[in-house]
Structure formats: C-alpha cells, structure tokens
Write an enzyme that holds these catalytic residues in place. Sequence first.
Site, PDB file in Angstrom:
ATOM      1  CB  THR A 517     -49.834 -18.409  10.262  1.00 22.94           C
ATOM      2  OG1 THR A 517     -50.134 -19.322   9.887  1.00 22.94           O
ATOM      3  CG2 THR A 517     -51.118 -17.265   9.369  1.00 22.94           C
ATOM      4  CG  HIS A 518     -44.058 -15.857   9.345  1.00 20.80           C
ATOM      5  ND1 HIS A 518     -43.625 -16.822  10.004  1.00 20.80           N
ATOM      6  CD2 HIS A 518     -45.690 -16.231  10.226  1.00 20.80           C
ATOM      7  CE1 HIS A 518     -44.103 -16.885  11.459  1.00 20.80           C
ATOM      8  NE2 HIS A 518     -44.650 -15.767  11.390  1.00 20.80           N
TER       9      HIS A 518
END
Lengths: 591, 126
Positions: A517-518
């Site tokens: 989740t970057h």
Amino acid sequence: MANKMKEVDAVIVGLGWTGGILAKELTEAGLKVVALERGGMRSTANDYSVPQVRDELRYVQRHDLMQNTAKDTLTIRNNPSQEALPMRRLGSFLPGEAVGGSGVHWSGHTWRWTDMEFKVRSLYEDRYGKDYIPADMTIQDWGITYAELEPYYDKFEYMAGVSGKAGNIRGQIQPGGNPFEAPRARDYPLPPLSTVLASQMFSEAAKNHGYHPFPRPSANASRAYTNPDGARFGACQYCGFCQRFGCEANAKGSPHITVIPIAMRNPNFELRTHAWVTKVLMDSSGKRVTGVTYTNVLNGEEFEQPAAMVLLCAYAINNVHLMLLSGIGQPYDPVTQKGIIGKNYCYQTGAGANLFFEGRNFNPFISAGGTNATIDDFNLNWDFDRGKHGFVGGYTIGSGFNSALPIGYRPVPRGTPSWGKEWKAATAKWYQTAMNIGSSGSVMANRYNYYDLDPTYRNAFGLPLMRMTFDYKENEHKIGRHAAELINDIAKSMNPTTFTPATARTEPWTVVPYQSTHNTGGTIMGTNPKNSAVNKYLQSWDCHNLFLIGANVFVHNAANNPTGPVGALAYWTADAIKNRYMKNPGPLVSA
Amino acid sequence: MMRRLQFFGTLVAAFVLAAGMAHAQGDPKHGEKVFEKCRACHAADGAANEVGPGLGGVFGRRAGERDDFRYSPALKRSGITWTPQTMNDFIADPQKMVPANRMPFDGLPDARDRNDLIIYMLQVFK
C-alpha cells in the site's frame, strides 16, 4: 441544493496521519478547523480490543478497515493501448477508511528518505552522465533537502513512538544501526524490538556476506512510552495481528491514539464523520479555493463547507482523484507530456524467497509489525555502483515475521499441490519451519505510468472513477533481478532443507495479490509550476490556499516505506502554514 | 447500596492491614513510575473506563465486577477477589493466573516493581 455551512479557517479532507497532524497543529495555533472523514469513528476501546480485533476473516479477507470498492474504486490498465477495467475487489494495495485511516492498519515501518531521493536526477547525472537516465524516466529533483526535513522526521518519530537503533548520529556511525542512513540529531525514542529466530538467522548470514543488518525501525513501542504530546503507548505484545489491524495494546503509533484525540479536545476543532468530499471549489479567478462540497453518506444530504484554506489529507490516490474531479491544474497527457495532475504515479517492486528448515521452530505467530532485520547495502549505500547494472534506485532486503496469520500464512515448498490432502499435510508439516527473505524495491517515475479520469466508469456519486495506468519498466525488472539473485545467494548460504527461490517481477503488474500500500505521485512537488503541482511546502501552485499533503506529492517511489516522509512533510507543512502563511497568506514560493 | 459501600470500605481496610506484613515497606514513587506501563489503557484517576477498566476501588472487588466494562469471560469466571496478594500474583504473569484473559500485557517479573506498584495502587485507587 447543498446546505451551506459557516465558513471556517481550514477544512481538512481525510483524518488519518496527515489530517491528524495538521488538525492538532493548526487548532493549537488558534485556527478554527473542520475535518471531514468519509469513514466512521473508531477507537481502541470500542473497536480494536481483544478478542474482537483478532479476526482475520473480518480485517484481512473482508477488509473491514479499508475503502469499500462498491462506493469508489479505480480502473486499472497496464498501458495506454488497453481498456481499463474497474478494480472490483481490493488486492494489491489497501487504502484505509475511517478515523485514523491507513495509520491504524499499517505495520509501523518508519524510514527517513534522504537526498538520494530528493536529488535523484542530479546525483545520477553527476555520477553516470545525462544519458544514463532513460528518456521516458520522468524523474526530477524534489526541491527539498534532507537537512530541511531532519527536525520533522525527528518530530514524527518521537510522536509515533518509533523503536529502532540509530546508525548515524551527527555523522558518528553507531554500531548495530544502519551505517548507510543519513545523519540524525539523536537516537530513536525507543530501543529496537526483540529479535526473532528468522531475523537472527538472516542477520548472521547477511553479516557473513559482508552486509550490514540492523533492526527495522518501527512505530511499535518496544516498551511503555509517553510521547512529547503526552499520548501514552503500551508495550508491544508481539501478538502477530499488526498489519491490517488496529492495535489492542495502544502500542502501535497511530493517529487515533496520538494527534487526533489531542485535536478533538480542542474547542477549535470539529470532526464530521461519514462526510464524503466530492469537490474542491475554486473562485472565478481560479487562484483561490473557497471550500469543498461533501455528502453525508448515511443519508445522502449534500453540504458546502466554505473555508479560507483547504487541506487535502486523504489517501494519496484519493487526493489526486479529488484534484482531477475539481478541475484544478492541468491534467497530465502522456502523449504530449503536457499537464501535471496525474503525472508520475509510482508503486514499489519486490522479490522474495521462502526457506524451509526441517527441525527448526520459527514460531511465526509471535511478531510485531516490524520484527525484521534489514540491509540497506543496495539502497541507501551510494558506494553500491548501479552503473554496472544499469538501473536507477535500489532495494532493501529483510527477514523476520510480520502478521503471519492463521488463515493466510500457509508456506509450502514449490511443487506442493495448492489444495487437497497433500496440501493440508504440507501446511501442517512446514508451518513452523518456514521463513522468508524479502526485498522491497524502488519504482522510478515513467512517462506512461499515470492517473487520469476514466472515460467510462463512475462511482456511487456518479463521478468518474480515476484510471490508473501502470506497469513495471525495464529499470524495475533490472532491480528485481538483482534483488532476486542477492536473496537467493543469502538463502543458499543458510543451508535450508529446501527453498523456493526469489524471482523478479517481470510479468505485467496485476491488482492481485496484495503487494504494497505504497502508492505515490500524481500531484508531485517541485521547484516551479511547469514541473510540479505543489511547491516544497505542499502548497498548490495554482491556488495558494490549497495544500496537498501525502505521498501524492512524491516525485518517485523509493525502496523504503513512505510513512516517515509523509509524517515529516505534514509537520513541515504545518510549520510553514503556522509561521509564514497565516501571517501573510499567499504563495510561499514565488513562481 | 450504602451498606454495600461500607462493607467494602471495611474490607479494604482489612486488606490493607492484612497486607501490612507483605507490603508495608515499599516506594510508592517508584510504584507510580511502574504504573506508567499500565497508563496506555488504565486511567490515572481510576475513574473512567478506557481500553482497560477504571481501577478505582479495585481492592476488595471481585474480578470482572464493574457492569460498565466488558471483561473477558475468563476473568469473570476466575473467582478472584482483588487483594494485594492476588493482584501481585496476577500482575506477575496475567496469562498464567487467568488463562485467556484479554488484557494485552505480559506481566511484571520483578517482585520489587510489583510490590511498589501495589503500594501505589492502594494509595490512589481507594
């Protein structure tokens, strides 16, 4: 017709890490602040306490703390020649929703990004020449320096209760820390987390190869801690339910136990939950924003919230979406390479090996969010010569455990059937005996990786979905191959009974399975309005009373997790607003 | 209700006296420091329930008795009445004394820490 609310000094869109930090800082400076959060209120006592929080089905399989794709999602494609389709289920990345945002369900890994990122183009051009950077790699210097951000990294680390071991205090290399990190003014507020067998075995093997392992800095309190604001942390219990869960022990640095409750005690602050912002409003001059419109998702009522200042603090993806929906700034076009909004979307890459040791017990169920050892020899180490390998960027390698959960964590050797009797026998046999060595690699910006509005699909509010066009390019394939080779060398040297080797991600990227989740970029920061959406204070070049705070301002994505610089930039922006903008509202950098 | 309060008041006094032998000596200042480990979940004034129950009046009370806090079934069933001695035994290793209780805390192995903590608690959580 929307109900028009009373004007406030600042409206904050999204109440996670950045919204929480700005809410606390600006209300303390005397501003009247309203925060609009599209999810609900959540607290440790009511939502994250034992036993209900230890529910993998609810939080992992069913994404209880994440964005609901039935209401809003993205359409996805790998390149502009394809037709994008909606991501109907979350997979590769997991934007949070509700008070606290992704700061509730993160693991806590807190890194400092350095001038190796902020000066990326100049550094590579100086060392390898202008031709080294491929023509379609749209990287540029960020317009900010590590020295400027250092005090704000420090502030974030002490606020969030980061456990770690300094490697470089004011230029003095510290044994046991990361020797490649940029100099810091002082050590972390808390000592490193306890090690686990996997991280110990990896560290020993890495040392034998001449590398420099160190404990991963993480906002998991290694002991009880009271931060400088008076927020109290319990000690991490190594319960194994960290990533994707709220912390039952208040041991994970999270906005809902630190900055948000402090803002909420301030009479200058008001939080409205279930408030979904649909548009940022501009005045007729196009040089100022006047507020936002939002919908109460519980009853469909529409509101206009006028504000002297608008701060977009939603998840990085949603900040960009809101800019495109509001028509602020020129949307990016990859063909003409004109326009800015949507440009330089980046992700991360990686590779991993599973090692199996008959007779060893790794106890994978015992872990914190950051019970890992890491090496930075191929990331922050500028002595590592990328020229031989022809890539820009780098990768970290790490090992340890981090939320190895009862349903999802089923390591089996390559060749095991994926279901049935043999699979069951193999999961029972290997569960205790497996460990993983993984890498996280940077992704450099590329001309053809970007966001725009989808021409076909719309969300629950009838607004166009945002379209993500992304794939790994040759630069990332090279990083992945280098990382896989390194991992496999280390793995072999550990003499496992068997191991599933790491391979580079060279297939087209897909939205399944979970990767990271970057998500970064889309409204990038820079030195002038031609090359960026915001200046170094995250202030819009177009409208000086609009600030975009989050990883959406990153010009490219590094190997390290983004929350450290996201938090530091939030404090940096808060200071710029308090000390300069409030006294003299206008552009903080002249264009 | 009044009678009930008086009854507990008497009990607490009795426990403090009974505890005299084991717990009279100690450093409540150090105990207050030790209590910092509990503060992420238990309010300092003992009143409000936070992540953990408010501890005001805990000595003399049966475990899991406050009706405004959701205790684990394990703690409710434990049959413990809180005295300096039972508190000492519990806090040394909470999961050992009450398996499956839901307090996320791994215990205080140091006897002096426990002793001073309990002296402090006796003072503030009357």
